[in-house]
Design a protein around this motif. Structure first.
Motif, PDB file in Angstrom:
ATOM      1  N   PRO A  34      44.310  22.783 -21.312  1.00 18.50           N
ATOM      2  CA  PRO A  34      45.481  22.089 -21.867  1.00 18.50           C
ATOM      3  C   PRO A  34      46.231  21.261 -20.823  1.00 18.50           C
ATOM      4  O   PRO A  34      46.698  20.154 -21.132  1.00 18.50           O
ATOM      5  N   LEU A  35      46.352  21.765 -19.597  1.00 19.21           N
ATOM      6  CA  LEU A  35      47.030  20.999 -18.555  1.00 19.21           C
ATOM      7  C   LEU A  35      46.276  19.710 -18.241  1.00 19.21           C
ATOM      8  O   LEU A  35      46.882  18.653 -18.033  1.00 19.21           O
ATOM      9  N   SER A  39      47.383  15.733 -18.602  1.00 19.93           N
ATOM     10  CA  SER A  39      47.230  14.734 -17.540  1.00 19.93           C
ATOM     11  C   SER A  39      46.505  13.487 -18.029  1.00 19.93           C
ATOM     12  O   SER A  39      46.673  12.400 -17.474  1.00 19.93           O
ATOM     13  N   LEU A  40      45.708  13.644 -19.098  1.00 16.39           N
ATOM     14  CA  LEU A  40      45.006  12.504 -19.694  1.00 16.39           C
ATOM     15  C   LEU A  40      45.819  11.886 -20.825  1.00 16.39           C
ATOM     16  O   LEU A  40      45.267  11.212 -21.699  1.00 16.39           O
ATOM     17  N   ASP A  41      47.138  12.140 -20.815  1.00 12.63           N
ATOM     18  CA  ASP A  41      48.084  11.574 -21.786  1.00 12.63           C
ATOM     19  C   ASP A  41      47.977  12.209 -23.163  1.00 12.63           C
ATOM     20  O   ASP A  41      48.405  11.607 -24.163  1.00 12.63           O
ATOM     21  N   ARG A  97      37.322  11.787 -20.030  1.00 16.65           N
ATOM     22  CA  ARG A  97      38.533  10.995 -19.858  1.00 16.65           C
ATOM     23  C   ARG A  97      39.325  10.848 -21.149  1.00 16.65           C
ATOM     24  O   ARG A  97      40.341  10.171 -21.185  1.00 16.65           O
ATOM     25  N   SER A  98      38.883  11.501 -22.191  1.00 15.83           N
ATOM     26  CA  SER A  98      39.559  11.421 -23.487  1.00 15.83           C
ATOM     27  C   SER A  98      40.133  12.789 -23.857  1.00 15.83           C
ATOM     28  O   SER A  98      39.410  13.800 -23.825  1.00 15.83           O
ATOM     29  N   ALA A 169      47.514  15.860  -8.606  1.00 15.80           N
ATOM     30  CA  ALA A 169      47.489  16.838  -9.697  1.00 15.80           C
ATOM     31  C   ALA A 169      46.177  16.770 -10.467  1.00 15.80           C
ATOM     32  O   ALA A 169      45.552  17.799 -10.750  1.00 15.80           O
ATOM     33  N   VAL A 170      45.727  15.550 -10.791  1.00 17.40           N
ATOM     34  CA  VAL A 170      44.500  15.411 -11.576  1.00 17.40           C
ATOM     35  C   VAL A 170      43.277  15.824 -10.760  1.00 17.40           C
ATOM     36  O   VAL A 170      42.390  16.533 -11.273  1.00 17.40           O
TER      37      VAL A 170
END
Length: 434
Positions: A34-35, A39-41, A97-98, A169-170
């Motif tokens: 979930p985090l 981070s991927l909006d 990335r999605s 962070a990512v």
């Protein structure tokens, strides 16, 4: 041929510890995915959807795999599939990335992990006298629980140390996902090496034992630890139900309590579904988020036994009502907190209330149900809790995305209080009549 017990008992638990290592990867991923989606909006709605799809994906996985394993008479391939799938999801996730792709990956993870659960329950009792089954299942649950906690600890330590090592962070999240994936690979290799040959226990025979658990000497905490851990409980609960009208078998007081349980379980999930998004929105880093979830898990884990002892002195419904009220107040209060220590303390206290609710629920259902249907009733309440949680996660995410934390957590609190009132209205008259 199904043997009641055999001398080649698989008492060497190294393979079971290997599974616990894999479960540590799952525990860490339960917060990390979930985090990473955030981070991927991905927003609160997506995080709630992630929790909801995970809850529902596990049920068909367990039912399908349990039935195939029962017919095939083989165990190892199904557990290996779960470990390999866990490793694959965690190793592939850093390349996604999605946010929607992460929802699918998370659902696949829980499909695989839950699919292995009924098979694991059968493995741990193979070659063991039936009188020792409860202890073996409890050991499986305990090792999984400690594995889950270890995964949260790893996530807490890494995400706190990563910024000092120059990670963003990512990049820290992607590195940790890869590390958890490699941990799952190690668990797979250990499982292959240590898994023993064992006798065969049929699913029907295990299910008979599952139904008989509630007819023996037990306390609420003992029963909680003695039935399969996590989403697997829903599988055995659904498998234990027989045909026929529920109202005729269980009676109105128990059905009323089931309705209350469904409501307050949904209320719990409304709160927890968007929680990772809420914590990041108020400025908490990944390490603090892990620590908050760790505090909650520890709060409940250390209180199961004390709550079981309290049930010997106080009425279960009185304890549960107090815990539900405290839980609702804490839900609303959390919306006003933004200091790490205060939020962590509140979530730890919420964990304590969960221990009370979880243990007292088994006691209440066992006392409302007749001897003839007690095992089925205890199974049904587990299924209801899981379904309520799946619905609540989705609702919580949607409300959080459209409104604010106070509205979301207020809805959770109201749902919990209404559910508690419905449950108490069903239990108190029945107790007085008795």
């Amino acid at each position: 041929m199904n043997l009641p017990f055999a001398t080649d008992t698989p008492t060497d638990d190294r393979w079971l510890r290997a599974w616990a290592v894999g479960y540590a990867a799952v525990g860490g991923a339960s917060v990390l995915l979930p985090l990473y989606a955030l981070s991927l909006d991905g927003g609160a709605f997506l995080v709630g959807l992630m929790a909801s799809t995970a809850a529902f994906a596990g049920v068909p996985g367990a039912i399908l795999w349990g039935r195939i394993a029962g017919k095939a008479g083989r165990r190892r391939p199904f557990v290996l599939f779960a470990l390999i799938a866990t490793a694959a999801v965690l190793l592939v996730s850093p390349r996604l990335r999605s946010p929607i792709a992460l929802v699918a990956a998370n659902a696949a993870l829980w499909f695989a992990v839950t699919a292995a659960s009924p098979v694991l329950n059968l493995i741990v009792v193979e070659g063991v006298e039936q009188s020792a089954w409860d202890g073996r299942i409890a050991r499986l649950n305990a090792l999984q629980g400690w594995g889950w906690l270890a995964g949260l600890v790893v996530g807490t330590v890494w995400t706190a140390a990563a910024p000092r090592l120059g990670y963003t962070a990512v990049s820290a999240q992607r590195t940790l996902l890869t590390g958890l994936g490699l941990l799952a690979v190690a668990a797979t290799l250990l499982f292959v090496h240590f898994y023993p040959d064992a006798t065969h226990v049929s699913e029907k025979r295990f299910l008979r034992r599952y139904r008989s658990l509630s007819r023996e000497s037990w306390r609420g905490d003992r029963f909680l630890r003695g039935i399969p851990y996590g989403p697997s409980r829903m599988y055995w609960a659904l498998r234990s139900l027989r045909s026929g009208r529920l109202s005729e078998r269980f009676g109105r007081p128990l059905l009323g309590y089931f309705a209350g349980t469904a409501l307050f379980s949904a209320g719990f999930a409304v709160f927890w579904g968007p929680m990772p998004a809420h914590l990041t929105d108020i400025g908490f880093g990944d390490g603090v988020v892990f620590l908050c979830f760790l505090a909650n898990t520890l709060g409940s884990t250390v209180c199961y036994d004390p709550v079981g002892r309290l049930m010997e002195r106080y009425a279960a419904m009185r304890l549960q009502a107090g815990a539900l009220i405290a839980r609702a107040v804490l839900f609303v209060g959390t919306a006003f907190l933004a200091v790490e220590l205060l939020v962590g303390s509140a979530l730890a206290a919420i964990g304590v209330t969960w221990a009370v609710v979880a243990v007292t629920t088994t006691g209440i259902v066992a006392r409302l149900a007749s001897e003839r249907v007690r095992g089925e009733a205890l199974g049904l309440v587990v299924a209801i809790t899981g379904i309520g949680g799946g619905v609540g996660n989705a609702v919580g995410g949607a409300v959080a995305a459209a409104t604010n934390p106070l509205t979301t957590f207020g809805l959770a609190a109201v749902t919990v209080l209404v559910g508690g009132a419905v449950a108490a209205a069903a239990v108190v008259p029945a107790r007085n009549a008795a």
